[in-house]
Scaffold this motif. Sequence first.
Motif, PDB file in Angstrom:
ATOM      1  N   ARG A 246     -44.778  32.991 -30.395  1.00 30.39           N
ATOM      2  CA  ARG A 246     -43.894  33.893 -31.145  1.00 30.39           C
ATOM      3  C   ARG A 246     -42.478  33.502 -30.760  1.00 30.39           C
ATOM      4  NH1 ARG A 246     -44.938  36.866 -35.213  1.00 30.39           N
ATOM      5  NH2 ARG A 246     -46.732  37.790 -34.183  1.00 30.39           N
ATOM      6  N   ASP A 247     -41.714  32.940 -31.726  1.00 31.94           N
ATOM      7  CA  ASP A 247     -40.374  32.457 -31.394  1.00 31.94           C
ATOM      8  C   ASP A 247     -39.369  33.600 -31.327  1.00 31.94           C
ATOM      9  OD1 ASP A 247     -39.613  33.031 -34.006  1.00 31.94           O
ATOM     10  OD2 ASP A 247     -39.264  30.948 -34.576  1.00 31.94           O
ATOM     11  N   ASP A 248     -38.155  33.263 -30.951  1.00 33.63           N
ATOM     12  CA  ASP A 248     -37.111  34.271 -30.737  1.00 33.63           C
ATOM     13  C   ASP A 248     -36.694  34.982 -32.022  1.00 33.63           C
ATOM     14  OD1 ASP A 248     -37.141  33.710 -28.061  1.00 33.63           O
ATOM     15  OD2 ASP A 248     -35.376  32.408 -28.107  1.00 33.63           O
ATOM     16  N   HIS A 249     -37.030  34.405 -33.176  1.00 34.85           N
ATOM     17  CA  HIS A 249     -36.703  35.035 -34.452  1.00 34.85           C
ATOM     18  C   HIS A 249     -37.834  35.926 -34.947  1.00 34.85           C
ATOM     19  CE1 HIS A 249     -33.297  32.329 -34.534  1.00 34.85           C
ATOM     20  NE2 HIS A 249     -34.117  31.307 -34.392  1.00 34.85           N
ATOM     21  N   GLY A 250     -38.913  36.029 -34.164  1.00 36.95           N
ATOM     22  CA  GLY A 250     -40.051  36.847 -34.537  1.00 36.95           C
ATOM     23  C   GLY A 250     -41.095  36.113 -35.361  1.00 36.95           C
ATOM     24  N   ASP A 251     -40.867  34.834 -35.634  1.00 36.48           N
ATOM     25  CA  ASP A 251     -41.815  34.048 -36.420  1.00 36.48           C
ATOM     26  C   ASP A 251     -42.965  33.569 -35.542  1.00 36.48           C
ATOM     27  OD1 ASP A 251     -40.197  34.273 -38.683  1.00 36.48           O
ATOM     28  OD2 ASP A 251     -39.043  32.474 -38.154  1.00 36.48           O
ATOM     29  N   LEU A 252     -44.133  33.431 -36.144  1.00 37.82           N
ATOM     30  CA  LEU A 252     -45.300  32.906 -35.450  1.00 37.82           C
ATOM     31  C   LEU A 252     -45.366  31.407 -35.705  1.00 37.82           C
ATOM     32  CD1 LEU A 252     -47.852  33.577 -33.810  1.00 37.82           C
ATOM     33  CD2 LEU A 252     -49.050  33.779 -35.985  1.00 37.82           C
TER      34      LEU A 252
ATOM     35  N   VAL B  10     -38.708  24.749 -30.140  1.00 37.13           N
ATOM     36  CA  VAL B  10     -39.209  26.102 -30.332  1.00 37.13           C
ATOM     37  C   VAL B  10     -39.103  26.831 -29.005  1.00 37.13           C
ATOM     38  CG1 VAL B  10     -41.230  27.494 -30.892  1.00 37.13           C
ATOM     39  CG2 VAL B  10     -40.815  25.360 -32.121  1.00 37.13           C
ATOM     40  N   THR B  11     -38.493  28.022 -29.027  1.00 36.89           N
ATOM     41  CA  THR B  11     -38.400  28.859 -27.843  1.00 36.89           C
ATOM     42  C   THR B  11     -39.082  30.178 -28.157  1.00 36.89           C
ATOM     43  OG1 THR B  11     -36.277  27.885 -27.244  1.00 36.89           O
ATOM     44  CG2 THR B  11     -36.829  29.980 -26.217  1.00 36.89           C
ATOM     45  N   GLY B  12     -40.008  30.586 -27.275  1.00 40.81           N
ATOM     46  CA  GLY B  12     -40.715  31.833 -27.509  1.00 40.81           C
ATOM     47  C   GLY B  12     -41.754  32.104 -26.447  1.00 40.81           C
ATOM     48  N   VAL B  13     -42.673  33.012 -26.770  1.00 45.82           N
ATOM     49  CA  VAL B  13     -43.713  33.457 -25.841  1.00 45.82           C
ATOM     50  C   VAL B  13     -45.064  32.967 -26.349  1.00 45.82           C
ATOM     51  CG1 VAL B  13     -44.835  35.492 -24.854  1.00 45.82           C
ATOM     52  CG2 VAL B  13     -42.376  35.488 -25.201  1.00 45.82           C
ATOM     53  N   ILE B  14     -45.888  32.418 -25.452  1.00 46.98           N
ATOM     54  CA  ILE B  14     -47.227  31.959 -25.819  1.00 46.98           C
ATOM     55  C   ILE B  14     -48.099  33.181 -26.105  1.00 46.98           C
ATOM     56  CG2 ILE B  14     -49.300  30.744 -25.061  1.00 46.98           C
ATOM     57  CD1 ILE B  14     -47.537  29.053 -23.239  1.00 46.98           C
ATOM     58  N   LEU B  15     -48.671  33.230 -27.303  1.00 46.82           N
ATOM     59  CA  LEU B  15     -49.553  34.333 -27.689  1.00 46.82           C
ATOM     60  C   LEU B  15     -51.025  33.976 -27.551  1.00 46.82           C
ATOM     61  CD1 LEU B  15     -47.860  35.668 -30.939  1.00 46.82           C
ATOM     62  CD2 LEU B  15     -47.648  36.536 -28.614  1.00 46.82           C
TER      63      LEU B  15
END
Length: 174
Positions: free
Chosen positions: A139-145, A124-129
């Motif tokens: 929130r991953d790069d596809h916009g999924d939580l 999983v690649t994304g930003v910690i919310l």
Amino acid sequence: MTLWQSFGLALLVLLAHGLIRRIIRRSLRVLGRTKQVSESRVGYVEHVFHFLLGSATLLVLAGVWGLDFSRLVVLASSFFAVLGVAMVAQWSILSNITASITIFFAFPYRIGDRIRILDKDDSVTGVILEIGLFYVQVRDDHGDLVTYPANLFLQRPVRRLESSAPPDVPSQPE
């Protein structure tokens, strides 16, 4: 021990409890500000520490009031046996709470950091919310939580990424 002595000692124990509770609260808040942790995460950890302190205070008060410790040990061992069976049935809850406290004290990443959780088949690649008591939301790069259990988050390698764009590779001289 007379009634007034046990009352005075119980009052002293309660005052000590209040002082220690205040010290714990201030220490955790200072640590939270130093590590730039959200207030809600500090609150989660405070609740766990206050519960442990309250349990210890009750044990001390039971001794002050003259409760027979042999009976208390039987009661406590029965309680912990039932609790142990319940936790075996729900081991993931205890594991996630413990992992959340570990994340609070020793986690190098913060809310807003861009990360990659390296999982063999499903990275999983994304930003910690959010970093909660039981989970970490990304929130991953596809916009999924993506909600990742805290205990698995500690067990998987996590890489901090600098930005969404791949790093510039210096050109090789020709």
